[in-house]
Write an enzyme that holds these catalytic residues in place. Structure first.
Site, PDB file in Angstrom:
ATOM      1  CG  ASP A  94      -2.162  -0.826   1.047  1.00  0.00           C
ATOM      2  OD1 ASP A  94      -2.322  -1.400  -0.050  1.00  0.00           O
ATOM      3  OD2 ASP A  94      -2.959  -0.914   1.990  1.00  0.00           O
ATOM      4  CG  HIS A 136      -5.707   6.573   5.596  1.00  0.00           C
ATOM      5  ND1 HIS A 136      -6.830   6.436   6.385  1.00  0.00           N
ATOM      6  CD2 HIS A 136      -6.133   6.466   4.308  1.00  0.00           C
ATOM      7  CE1 HIS A 136      -7.887   6.241   5.612  1.00  0.00           C
ATOM      8  NE2 HIS A 136      -7.492   6.261   4.353  1.00  0.00           N
ATOM      9  N   GLY A 144      -2.322   3.447   4.287  1.00  0.00           N
ATOM     10  CA  GLY A 144      -3.323   3.751   3.290  1.00  0.00           C
ATOM     11  C   GLY A 144      -2.893   4.727   2.217  1.00  0.00           C
ATOM     12  CG  ASP A 171     -11.287   9.647   1.687  1.00  0.00           C
ATOM     13  OD1 ASP A 171     -11.529   8.435   1.751  1.00  0.00           O
ATOM     14  OD2 ASP A 171     -10.349  10.119   1.026  1.00  0.00           O
ATOM     15  CG  HIS A 173     -10.991   4.784   2.682  1.00  0.00           C
ATOM     16  ND1 HIS A 173     -10.879   5.241   1.385  1.00  0.00           N
ATOM     17  CD2 HIS A 173     -11.026   3.427   2.597  1.00  0.00           C
ATOM     18  CE1 HIS A 173     -10.848   4.202   0.558  1.00  0.00           C
ATOM     19  NE2 HIS A 173     -10.939   3.091   1.269  1.00  0.00           N
ATOM     20  CG  ASP A 259     -12.026   7.708  -1.442  1.00  0.00           C
ATOM     21  OD1 ASP A 259     -12.680   8.645  -0.944  1.00  0.00           O
ATOM     22  OD2 ASP A 259     -11.099   7.134  -0.830  1.00  0.00           O
ATOM     23  CE1 TYR A 298      -6.545   6.261  -4.059  1.00  0.00           C
ATOM     24  CE2 TYR A 298      -8.735   5.851  -3.168  1.00  0.00           C
ATOM     25  CZ  TYR A 298      -7.423   6.246  -2.994  1.00  0.00           C
ATOM     26  OH  TYR A 298      -6.988   6.638  -1.757  1.00  0.00           O
TER      27      TYR A 298
END
Length: 410
Positions: A94, A136, A144, A171, A173, A259, A298
């Site tokens: 990652d 992250h 991340g 986001d 996440h 995202d 992404y």
């Protein structure tokens, strides 16, 4: 007063690796649209030449020395000499080591620090850094796709001139690195809307509300797959309304990860670009200074359009629904070639009852745990330390209540 817009073309040259979903090239696509729409003329544009000479010191205000030394020295050519440190610093698939890693870290972090500084000095009311939002990264490890947490660094910079900073994260996440950094303070309130349950980073449930003096100042809104525009704004507005009413921040950091858009390569929400932008527009409507930063995203053709649209919102510029025919990346946006592509027909797994219950749960927590702020308590400028945000930016709750009581007596 123009919106400050940070863009350095060099950021688009960095490559995480073949097949890696994080592609810094997306900021070039966004910038190209802004140029061809004529938006750049409405902005105060700054680039890497504005990176402060103290950037490495600024980054060390949050990240540890050993971790930064590692990022400065490791390269694809010598990484075998550092393999024993990979686990400790959470490097790997990652978060790979790629050519120019440290330069990339400095350039992406600098945009948020420059923007925060411009807000502190009153030169700009809104500052934008789409290469940032890397939420992250932890104090001493990558996570991340994120190495340096520019969100935290921007907030720390803003704390030099502001008493209360609100961090909002849209986001898909959870903004775990930012929440962790400020989990024990009430100087920064974090508010994250994200997918929760069998989804990276597996944090951010309702009950994660902060610790000690910071209890109540970490706000989490866990959501299910398929969030669409109507559902998102149904929960976003009342939560943000309550945060603004009770916490009364002086400045806002808005992480606008793309995202959460429909069709994202790693995402599972179903927001349109207009629905995503509606959140930016709503936060802007409160009239507070805003540091607007990037994050995930992404599917490149959607990220470029989304951030161009939201930059236009920031500066009050209306974009034509049809993309400029002369944009150099026009081929990415077919077959519709429109600013706002259609969304999918995926099922929304967030029922009206779930959204209502979630809203009530978060709003109740805020009203029970957060002491309502008086506008008189502001402009706290003494910040003796910057490298340990948890203890040093916490403010004693009893003392704060005493000051509030004195205000009421007056």
């Amino acid at each position: 007063m123009k919106v400050l817009y940070y863009f350095d073309d060099e950021v688009g040259n960095f490559i995480y690796g073949l097949g890696h979903p994080m592609k810094p090239h997306r900021v070039r696509m966004c910038n190209s649209l802004l140029k061809n729409y004529g938006v750049l003329d409405q902005l105060e544009v700054v680039d890497g030449s504005s990176v402060p000479p103290t950037i490495e010191e600024d980054i060390s205000y949050f990240h540890t020395e050993d971790y930064l030394d590692f990022l400065k020295t490791v390269t694809p050519e010598n990484l075998n000499d550092y393999l024993d440190l990979f686990i400790g610093f959470n490097m790997g698939e990652d978060c790979p080591v790629f050519e120019g890693l440290w330069d990339y870290c400095k350039l992406t972090a600098a945009g948020s620090i420059i923007g925060a500084n411009a807000i502190n000095e009153g030169r700009n009311h809104i500052a934008v850094n789409w290469s940032g939002g890397l939420h992250h990264a932890k104090q001493q490890e990558a996570s991340g796709f994120c190495y340096i947490n520019d969100c935290v660094l921007g907030a720390l910079e803003l704390l030099k001139n502001h008493y209360r900073v609100l961090y909002i994260d849209i986001d898909i996440h959870h903004g775990d690195g930012v929440e962790e950094a400020f989990y024990t303070t009430n100087r920064v309130m974090t508010c994250s809307f994200h997918k929760f349950g069998n989804y990276f980073p597996d944090t951010g449930n309702f009950n994660d509300t902060g610790h000690g003096v910071g209890d109540g100042y970490s706000v989490n809104v866990p959501l299910n797959e398929g969030m669409d525009d109507d559902s998102y704004i149904t929960i976003f507005k009342p939560v943000i309304d309550t945060v603004m009413e009770i916490y009364n921040p002086e400045v806002i950091v808005l992480q606008s990860g793309a995202d959460s858009l429909s069709g994202d390569r790693l995402g599972c929400f179903n927001l349109s670009i207009k629905g995503h932008g509606a959140c930016v527009e709503y936060v802007k409507s409160f009239g507070k200074p805003i540091l607007l930063i990037g994050g995930g995203g992404y599917t490149l053709r959607n990220v470029g359009r989304c951030w161009a649209y939201e930059t236009a919102i920031a500066c009050g510029y209306e974009l034509d629904p049809k993309l400029p025919d002369w944009d150099e990346y026009l081929g990415y946006y077919g077959p519709d070639f429109s600013l706002v592509p259609s969304i999918s027909n995926m099922e929304n797994q967030n029922s009206k009852e779930y959204l209502r219950h979630s809203t009530e749960k978060v709003v109740t927590m805020l009203r029970e745990k957060v002491i309502a702020c008086s506008p008189a308590i502001s402009n706290y400028t003494e910040s003796p330390f910057y490298n340990a945000p948890n203890p040093c930016y916490s403010y004693d709750g009893k003392q704060r209540k005493k000051e509030l009581d004195m205000d009421r007596e007056d």
